[in-house]
Design a protein around this motif. Structure first.
Motif, PDB file in Angstrom:
ATOM      1  N   SER A  23       0.826  -1.213   0.000  1.00  0.00           N
ATOM      2  CA  SER A  23       0.000   0.000   0.000  1.00  0.00           C
ATOM      3  C   SER A  23       0.858   1.259   0.000  1.00  0.00           C
ATOM      4  N   ILE A  24       1.898   1.268   0.812  1.00  0.00           N
ATOM      5  CA  ILE A  24       2.784   2.433   0.871  1.00  0.00           C
ATOM      6  C   ILE A  24       3.537   2.595  -0.440  1.00  0.00           C
ATOM      7  N   ILE A  27       1.520   4.296  -3.168  1.00  0.00           N
ATOM      8  CA  ILE A  27       1.432   5.762  -3.103  1.00  0.00           C
ATOM      9  C   ILE A  27       2.530   6.383  -3.951  1.00  0.00           C
ATOM     10  N   PHE A  28       3.748   5.870  -3.813  1.00  0.00           N
ATOM     11  CA  PHE A  28       4.865   6.434  -4.560  1.00  0.00           C
ATOM     12  C   PHE A  28       4.775   6.128  -6.048  1.00  0.00           C
ATOM     13  N   SER A  30       1.966   5.693  -7.759  1.00  0.00           N
ATOM     14  CA  SER A  30       0.898   6.509  -8.349  1.00  0.00           C
ATOM     15  C   SER A  30       1.337   7.959  -8.507  1.00  0.00           C
ATOM     16  N   ARG A  31       2.157   8.465  -7.599  1.00  0.00           N
ATOM     17  CA  ARG A  31       2.679   9.830  -7.769  1.00  0.00           C
ATOM     18  C   ARG A  31       3.530   9.932  -9.022  1.00  0.00           C
TER      19      ARG A  31
END
Length: 128
Positions: A23-24, A27-28, A30-31
């Motif tokens: 999950s973490i 985030i990176f 998708s950025r």
């Protein structure tokens, strides 16, 4: 609750931490996938009306069924400054440097996209 934690196996704990890590990492990733665009595409009623670089300062008046909508481009960001639609959701979206702003009543879509050279090749999130 303490019984639930006591009843977990080592495999459960490994799976839990793996899913947290995934999950973490998402985030990176998708950025990076939604990196800052360089062009602003303004579509009215599904048709492109303007394509401008994001690095120019410009105020556009775009017509719609509820009256003109003011689109402002400044300092690498874009926003809908003023709209005559009822709920003002598009105005409250604020400044964006990536993504999309939609004003449904005025049939207006503002897209912050990458370089136009990639758009001409047909590369998008699915094929690229």
């Amino acid at each position: 609750m303490k019984e639930t934690i006591k009843n977990t196996t080592l495999a459960d704990r490994i799976l839990f931490f793996f899913l947290i890590f995934l999950s973490i990492a998402g985030i990176f990733v998708s950025r990076e996938a939604l990196s800052q665009g360089s062009d602003v595409i303004v579509e009215v009623d599904g048709k492109p009306a303007y394509t401008l670089p994001l690095n120019v300062n410009k105020l556009l008046s775009v017509g719609g069924p509820y009256g003109p909508t003011l689109v402002e481009i400044e300092k690498g960001k874009v926003r809908i400054r003023e709209s005559h639609c009822r709920n003002q959701i598009c105005v409250r979206e604020g400044w964006i440097s990536r993504g999309v702003i939609v004003c449904l009543p005025n049939k207006l879509v503002i897209i912050v996209a990458g370089s136009s050279k990639y758009q001409k090749q047909g590369i998008d999130a699915i094929t690229g």
